[in-house]
Design a protein around this motif. Structure first.
Motif, PDB file in Angstrom:
ATOM      1  N   VAL A   1      53.546  37.417  32.400  1.00 15.56           N
ATOM      2  CA  VAL A   1      54.730  38.200  32.758  1.00 15.56           C
ATOM      3  C   VAL A   1      54.320  39.434  33.557  1.00 15.56           C
ATOM      4  CG1 VAL A   1      56.656  39.565  31.852  1.00 15.56           C
ATOM      5  CG2 VAL A   1      56.057  37.377  30.785  1.00 15.56           C
ATOM      6  N   LYS A   2      53.287  40.112  33.107  1.00 17.44           N
ATOM      7  CA  LYS A   2      52.832  41.324  33.791  1.00 17.44           C
ATOM      8  C   LYS A   2      52.373  41.011  35.210  1.00 17.44           C
ATOM      9  CE  LYS A   2      50.046  45.439  32.841  1.00 17.44           C
ATOM     10  NZ  LYS A   2      49.151  46.077  31.842  1.00 17.44           N
ATOM     11  N   LEU A   3      51.624  39.918  35.375  1.00 13.83           N
ATOM     12  CA  LEU A   3      51.170  39.511  36.701  1.00 13.83           C
ATOM     13  C   LEU A   3      52.360  39.207  37.605  1.00 13.83           C
ATOM     14  CD1 LEU A   3      48.977  38.512  38.718  1.00 13.83           C
ATOM     15  CD2 LEU A   3      49.156  36.268  37.612  1.00 13.83           C
ATOM     16  N   PHE A   4      53.295  38.423  37.101  1.00 12.49           N
ATOM     17  CA  PHE A   4      54.442  38.011  37.914  1.00 12.49           C
ATOM     18  C   PHE A   4      55.305  39.211  38.312  1.00 12.49           C
ATOM     19  CE2 PHE A   4      58.792  36.114  38.261  1.00 12.49           C
ATOM     20  CZ  PHE A   4      58.541  35.344  39.391  1.00 12.49           C
ATOM     21  N   LEU A   5      55.612  40.089  37.340  1.00 16.64           N
ATOM     22  CA  LEU A   5      56.446  41.250  37.636  1.00 16.64           C
ATOM     23  C   LEU A   5      55.767  42.201  38.608  1.00 16.64           C
ATOM     24  CD1 LEU A   5      57.985  42.082  34.129  1.00 16.64           C
ATOM     25  CD2 LEU A   5      59.057  40.900  36.057  1.00 16.64           C
ATOM     26  N   PHE A   6      54.454  42.400  38.444  1.00 20.87           N
ATOM     27  CA  PHE A   6      53.760  43.291  39.364  1.00 20.87           C
ATOM     28  C   PHE A   6      53.754  42.720  40.782  1.00 20.87           C
ATOM     29  CE2 PHE A   6      49.812  44.381  41.613  1.00 20.87           C
ATOM     30  CZ  PHE A   6      50.067  45.734  41.821  1.00 20.87           C
TER      31      PHE A   6
ATOM     32  N   VAL B   1      48.514  38.636  52.695  1.00 17.29           N
ATOM     33  CA  VAL B   1      49.166  38.798  51.397  1.00 17.29           C
ATOM     34  C   VAL B   1      48.720  37.711  50.420  1.00 17.29           C
ATOM     35  CG1 VAL B   1      51.413  38.938  50.228  1.00 17.29           C
ATOM     36  CG2 VAL B   1      51.137  39.890  52.511  1.00 17.29           C
ATOM     37  N   MET B   2      48.191  36.604  50.944  1.00 19.07           N
ATOM     38  CA  MET B   2      47.700  35.544  50.071  1.00 19.07           C
ATOM     39  C   MET B   2      46.503  36.011  49.241  1.00 19.07           C
ATOM     40  SD  MET B   2      48.612  32.593  49.103  1.00 19.07           S
ATOM     41  CE  MET B   2      49.672  31.911  50.381  1.00 19.07           C
ATOM     42  N   THR B   3      45.979  37.199  49.530  1.00 19.54           N
ATOM     43  CA  THR B   3      44.971  37.795  48.654  1.00 19.54           C
ATOM     44  C   THR B   3      45.493  37.900  47.225  1.00 19.54           C
ATOM     45  OG1 THR B   3      44.076  39.065  50.514  1.00 19.54           O
ATOM     46  CG2 THR B   3      43.506  39.831  48.315  1.00 19.54           C
ATOM     47  N   THR B   4      46.802  37.960  47.066  1.00 22.08           N
ATOM     48  CA  THR B   4      47.381  38.008  45.724  1.00 22.08           C
ATOM     49  C   THR B   4      47.008  36.776  44.908  1.00 22.08           C
ATOM     50  OG1 THR B   4      49.436  37.089  46.633  1.00 22.08           O
ATOM     51  CG2 THR B   4      49.321  39.467  46.368  1.00 22.08           C
ATOM     52  N   ALA B   5      46.798  35.634  45.557  1.00 22.37           N
ATOM     53  CA  ALA B   5      46.372  34.431  44.839  1.00 22.37           C
ATOM     54  C   ALA B   5      44.981  34.638  44.248  1.00 22.37           C
ATOM     55  CB  ALA B   5      46.386  33.223  45.774  1.00 22.37           C
ATOM     56  N   PHE B   6      44.125  35.320  44.992  1.00 20.10           N
ATOM     57  CA  PHE B   6      42.787  35.650  44.502  1.00 20.10           C
ATOM     58  C   PHE B   6      42.886  36.535  43.256  1.00 20.10           C
ATOM     59  CE2 PHE B   6      39.144  38.552  44.464  1.00 20.10           C
ATOM     60  CZ  PHE B   6      38.060  37.681  44.578  1.00 20.10           C
ATOM     61  N   VAL B   7      43.802  37.504  43.298  1.00 22.31           N
ATOM     62  CA  VAL B   7      43.992  38.401  42.149  1.00 22.31           C
ATOM     63  C   VAL B   7      44.464  37.615  40.927  1.00 22.31           C
ATOM     64  CG1 VAL B   7      45.305  40.362  41.270  1.00 22.31           C
ATOM     65  CG2 VAL B   7      44.466  40.388  43.623  1.00 22.31           C
ATOM     66  N   GLY B   8      45.478  36.753  41.128  1.00 20.64           N
ATOM     67  CA  GLY B   8      45.980  35.956  40.018  1.00 20.64           C
ATOM     68  C   GLY B   8      44.932  35.016  39.456  1.00 20.64           C
ATOM     69  N   TYR B   9      44.129  34.428  40.342  1.00 24.95           N
ATOM     70  CA  TYR B   9      43.053  33.536  39.902  1.00 24.95           C
ATOM     71  C   TYR B   9      42.061  34.282  39.022  1.00 24.95           C
ATOM     72  CZ  TYR B   9      39.372  29.974  40.214  1.00 24.95           C
ATOM     73  OH  TYR B   9      38.420  29.030  39.912  1.00 24.95           O
ATOM     74  N   LYS B  10      41.632  35.459  39.478  1.00 21.06           N
ATOM     75  CA  LYS B  10      40.642  36.242  38.725  1.00 21.06           C
ATOM     76  C   LYS B  10      41.194  36.677  37.370  1.00 21.06           C
ATOM     77  CE  LYS B  10      37.128  39.124  37.940  1.00 21.06           C
ATOM     78  NZ  LYS B  10      37.614  40.020  36.897  1.00 21.06           N
ATOM     79  N   LEU B  11      42.426  37.165  37.350  1.00 26.80           N
ATOM     80  CA  LEU B  11      43.007  37.660  36.104  1.00 26.80           C
ATOM     81  C   LEU B  11      43.090  36.556  35.058  1.00 26.80           C
ATOM     82  CD1 LEU B  11      44.450  39.805  34.409  1.00 26.80           C
ATOM     83  CD2 LEU B  11      46.583  39.124  35.526  1.00 26.80           C
ATOM     84  N   LEU B  12      43.617  35.395  35.444  1.00 23.33           N
ATOM     85  CA  LEU B  12      43.777  34.314  34.468  1.00 23.33           C
ATOM     86  C   LEU B  12      42.469  33.596  34.187  1.00 23.33           C
ATOM     87  CD1 LEU B  12      46.351  33.652  32.957  1.00 23.33           C
ATOM     88  CD2 LEU B  12      46.746  35.012  35.000  1.00 23.33           C
ATOM     89  N   LEU B  13      41.514  33.669  35.112  1.00 26.29           N
ATOM     90  CA  LEU B  13      40.187  33.131  34.811  1.00 26.29           C
ATOM     91  C   LEU B  13      39.562  33.918  33.669  1.00 26.29           C
ATOM     92  CD1 LEU B  13      38.027  31.041  35.868  1.00 26.29           C
ATOM     93  CD2 LEU B  13      37.027  32.980  37.119  1.00 26.29           C
TER      94      LEU B  13
END
Length: 449
Positions: A270-275, A325-337
């Motif tokens: 939720v935090k990732l999506f909302l941010f 902006v697709m750098t956000t995918a890298f952020v999401g990948y790292k966080l959930l990894l």
């Protein structure tokens, strides 16, 4: 018959979907998503060449109207223009297909590179590769901000003109002050970038539209008072929290929905999506505005990744043909990894959630609010405010880059790489080649120096 108003014309842009049209839209935007290296300008030029006039999807007037409004909206302009063209061709379904197909190849590349990066991150040769890439990214950001700054500073008054190399510069001193002030404030205080944009826009209106301010002094006075109170609360928030915090916490925590809100915000998904929704809603001025947002929150506030990892993520985003902006995918990948203990498929879903959150506002802006933006974009007060915002955007990007450069400039060679990248990028060398070249220099330095 009376000519349609601008608002009516804009509302009529949406086409009717059909199976054949949706297939055509998907094929075209998958093609652009695969071969569109070179950034937003390349994407826009390709769409204009392929989709306008003749047997294309629309006429030049409609295309330019869409481009003008997409450049006014927050978010990546070329992606939003693609969504707009899908809407013109196939209505709402066409817009969804266009945006999804446009982003799919870039998403797949970024996720693949993210997987490789985090698997082999500690391998010496990979470290050497990114040692060379990091300063290149800094040079690319400054090079892009240079072009943005030249455009932003020429939007106001013509206070001074000069030539720098082969470029003619026209500078408004007030906009220059706003730009420099935003750099300083970002470096020293690192505020929320949205606050910087709001303040710069209000200052531009107050100075350039003084007559309008006088005519509407009562309304402006009320809003100024509210703004002054909000600014005071923000500036002294730590002091106020120490005084009022216990009482406010008691009052808020007694609310029946408080526990639900805390639980939701504590949930990583939720935090990732909302941010990412928040970020996608305010990256006004192009994808690089992502940098001050991510640097402040993802690196400093949330500590989801280090500054070095973030710069590497920007490099991975630049290596793909789609928007940065697709750098956000890298952020999401790292966080959930990290959150999943290294489970790859969960990290991939995290990248997808981050991408949907970051690009979701672009779909909403085009499909839900496009007619309204078409009606207000020519308002003189809005345009004046945007002049100040544009200057602040460049300042926020450069201010955040100063902080990131401290992580990337580790020796004289990295400084030289950044400077050389800036010069070559300004001379038209594509970012992909510069990033690969920087990585090659890094590996060469690792093995031979």
């Amino acid at each position: 018959m009376a000519e349609p108003t601008e608002g009516e014309a804009v509302k009529s842009y949406g086409g009717e979907p059909s199976e054949a049209k949706l297939a055509e839209i998907a094929r075209y935007f998958l093609y652009i998503g695969i071969v569109g290296f070179g950034g937003p300008l390349v994407h826009i030029a390709m769409m204009e060449d392929d989709l306008v006039g003749g047997d294309g999807w629309t006429d030049q007037r409609t295309f330019m109207e869409g481009l003008a409004i997409c450049n006014t909206l927050p978010g990546p302009a070329s992606t939003q223009l693609g969504i707009f063209m899908g809407w013109v061709r196939g209505g709402t379904l066409g817009a969804l297909v266009a945006g999804g197909a446009f982003m799919l190849p870039t998403f797949a590349l970024v996720v693949t590179f993210s997987w490789l990066y985090f698997v082999y991150q500690t391998v010496p040769s990979v470290e050497a590769f990114f040692y060379g890439i990091n300063p290149v990214v800094i040079g690319l950001i400054v090079g892009a901000a240079w072009s943005m700054g030249r455009s932003a500073l020429a939007e106001g008054r013509n206070d001074i003109e000069f030539e720098l190399g082969s470029e003619a510069w026209t500078i408004d001193f007030l906009l220059l002050v706003l730009l420099v002030a935003t750099i300083v404030v970002t470096v020293v205080l690192n505020p929320n970038p949205v606050l910087s944009f709001i303040v710069a826009g209000l200052m531009a209106v107050a100075i350039y539209r003084m007559a309008w301010v006088r005519e509407n002094r009562k309304r402006v006075g009320w809003w100024s008072a509210i703004g002054a109170i909000a600014s005071t609360v923000y500036l002294f928030r730590d002091r106020l929290e120490s005084i009022l915090g216990p009482y406010l916490r008691t009052a808020v925590e007694s609310s029946p929905i408080w526990g639900l809100l805390v639980a939701l915000w504590a949930n990583t998904w939720v935090k990732l999506f909302l941010f990412m929704i928040y970020t996608g809603s305010f990256i006004y001025g192009g994808g690089l505005v992502l940098i001050p947002f991510i640097e402040k929150y993802v690196v400093n506030e949330f500590a989801w990744m280090t500054a070095r990892e973030f710069v590497d993520g920007v490099a991975i985003g630049q290596l793909s043909p789609g928007p940065v902006v697709m750098t956000t995918a890298f952020v999401g990948y790292k966080l959930l990894l990290d959150a999943s203990g290294g489970v790859i498929w969960i990290a991939v879903i995290g990248a997808l959630v981050a991408t949907i959150g970051a690009f979701g506002p672009s779909f909403v802006f085009i499909l839900g609010f496009f007619p309204y933006f078409a009606q207000v974009r020519d308002n003189e007060i809005v345009q004046t405010a945007l002049m100040g915002v544009n200057a602040a955007v460049v300042g926020a990007i450069l201010g955040a880059t100063v902080t990131l450069a401290q992580e990337s400039f580790v020796d004289p060679l990295t400084v030289i790489l950044a400077g050389a990248t800036f010069v070559l990028f300004r001379r038209g060398i594509d970012a992909v080649y510069l990033i690969i070249g920087g990585g090659a220099v890094g590996i060469g330095a690792f093995f031979f120096l």
